[in-house]
Every structure is written in structure tokens, then in C-alpha cells.
Enzyme design. Sequence first.
Site, PDB file in Angstrom:
ATOM      1  N   HIS A   1       0.840  -1.199   0.000  1.00  0.00           N
ATOM      2  CA  HIS A   1       0.000   0.000   0.000  1.00  0.00           C
ATOM      3  C   HIS A   1       0.877   1.252   0.000  1.00  0.00           C
ATOM      4  CE1 HIS A   1      -3.183  -2.804   1.267  1.00  0.00           C
ATOM      5  NE2 HIS A   1      -4.010  -1.914   0.766  1.00  0.00           N
TER       6      HIS A   1
ATOM      7  N   LYS B   1      -0.492   4.838   4.668  1.00  0.00           N
ATOM      8  CA  LYS B   1      -1.329   3.866   5.384  1.00  0.00           C
ATOM      9  C   LYS B   1      -0.747   3.608   6.768  1.00  0.00           C
ATOM     10  CE  LYS B   1      -3.720  -0.564   4.838  1.00  0.00           C
ATOM     11  NZ  LYS B   1      -5.023   0.062   5.175  1.00  0.00           N
TER      12      LYS B   1
END
Length: 269
Positions: free
Chosen positions: A158, A162
Amino acid sequence: MTNLPGIVITGASGRMGQMLIKTVQASDKARLVGVVDRPGHDWIGHDVGECMGGAALGVAVSDDPLEVFAHAQAVIDFTSPAATVEFAGLAAQARAVHVIGTTGMSEDDLKKIAAAARHATVIRAGNMSLGVNLLVQLTKKVAAALDEDFDIEVIEAHHNKKVDAPSGTALMLGEAAAEGRGVVLDNVSDRGRDGITGAREKGHIGFSAIRGGDIVGEHDVLFAAVGERVVLRHVATDRAIFARGALKAALWGQGKGPGEYDMVDVLGL
């Protein structure tokens, strides 16, 4: 238009919040009736369309979720665990469908969500995309078909903003693999390897998290045995897929009874 389900978006200024607002605005099946952000945010009291750099939408950003939820048929919520727990109670009071895409929640948080679901419709998923939910079902079937000679690893990537790891989607996939194997994930989960860890324990499900750049979301489930590997993969290139899935869930939840649901229910998988 006024008979369309009214949707409230929480975390309006965030990337997912803004994507959700655009998705609802573009839909001919729902209408945007409110947006919420944290107290003290610069957007509070201003038109959300203008805050996003576009035309006015006639919807002001509020820091009073209870007042805004009272006018909604559904709340779509991709925020933080603490905020989501608060929103769950308020959405239940308003009898609004609560669609939760927030990840990183503790067992205590989930118990509070479950309590709210006794009074309202709650749809919660670590990932709202059709492709990922198909991947979850495939993972369960493959894990059931392959014995413990195949090690299972979940690898996820990601963007660098995040804050939780493993991702909610990775945990969904791990749960699916554990269910396919007939075991409890907490008993076989293997995370954060570092240093002299010893040989990999047979039957465990491993997790690896990558964070970098603007990666929207990539998930691999690796089944590795001696001489062969099976890899199941999903790559997201546009977070609009999550927004579309969340809106689909909000519409599906209209008229449903109190309880906890997920995207498998929404998609009929």
C-alpha cells in the site's frame, strides 16, 4: 430526487472521503445529504464542493455527526477506529445503514460495533471491491484443496500514508485461508519476522507488508510447496473501486434488518 437514499460521508477531507463524495454525486441512485469532519478542521462550515476545489454542492461540512446522521438513510465511513466506534452508536440511533471501510480495529472496537448492529444495519468489510471479495472466496477454496505441504503467505502493498499493517484486506485473506484449512487464524498467524526466527512452522499463515509511494493496493496469496507455487493476486489501480463498492453496500442495506453484514452478503457470493 428527494426519494433517493440520503448518504452521509465521514472523513470528508481525506482521500477516500473525497472519492466517496464524488461517487455519490455522480450516482443517479443516491443523494449526498451531509458530510462530516473532525472538530477544528479548516473545512468545517464551508461548502464541501468548494473545499474540494470545485463547484458548490450545497452541502456544508459539519462537525456534528448526530445532527447530520438524523437526515440520512446511510453513513459511509472510512475513518479511524475510534471515530468509527463513535459513528456506529450515532448511526444506530438514527437507524441509518452504517457502511464501514475502516481497518485496524481492535477486538474491543469490534464488540462495540456488534452492539450497535443489534439496533441497525452494519456492513463492514476490509475491502469493498468485487475483485478482492472474489479473491477471498478463491483463497478459501484453494486453502481447503491444498494440504499443509503448501505454505501460505499473504503479501500486501500500500501507499506510504497507510497507518495499519497488515491491511484489512490481508487479514480478510488470512481469515479465508484459515477457514479453508479449518484452523483459527490467531493460532497460526506469523507476522513481523526479524532476526534469527528459526525455520518456518508448518501450517502457519505468514503476512508481509510493503509501504511505498502511491500504491493503491496489491494483494498476493502465495501457496508454496516443494517444486511448485500457486499465486492468487489482485491489483487495485484506482481507489474509486472501493467507493463504488461502498455505495453499492449502502444501497443494498436499505430495508435490511439489524445485524452485521459484509461484502459477500452484498455481492451474493
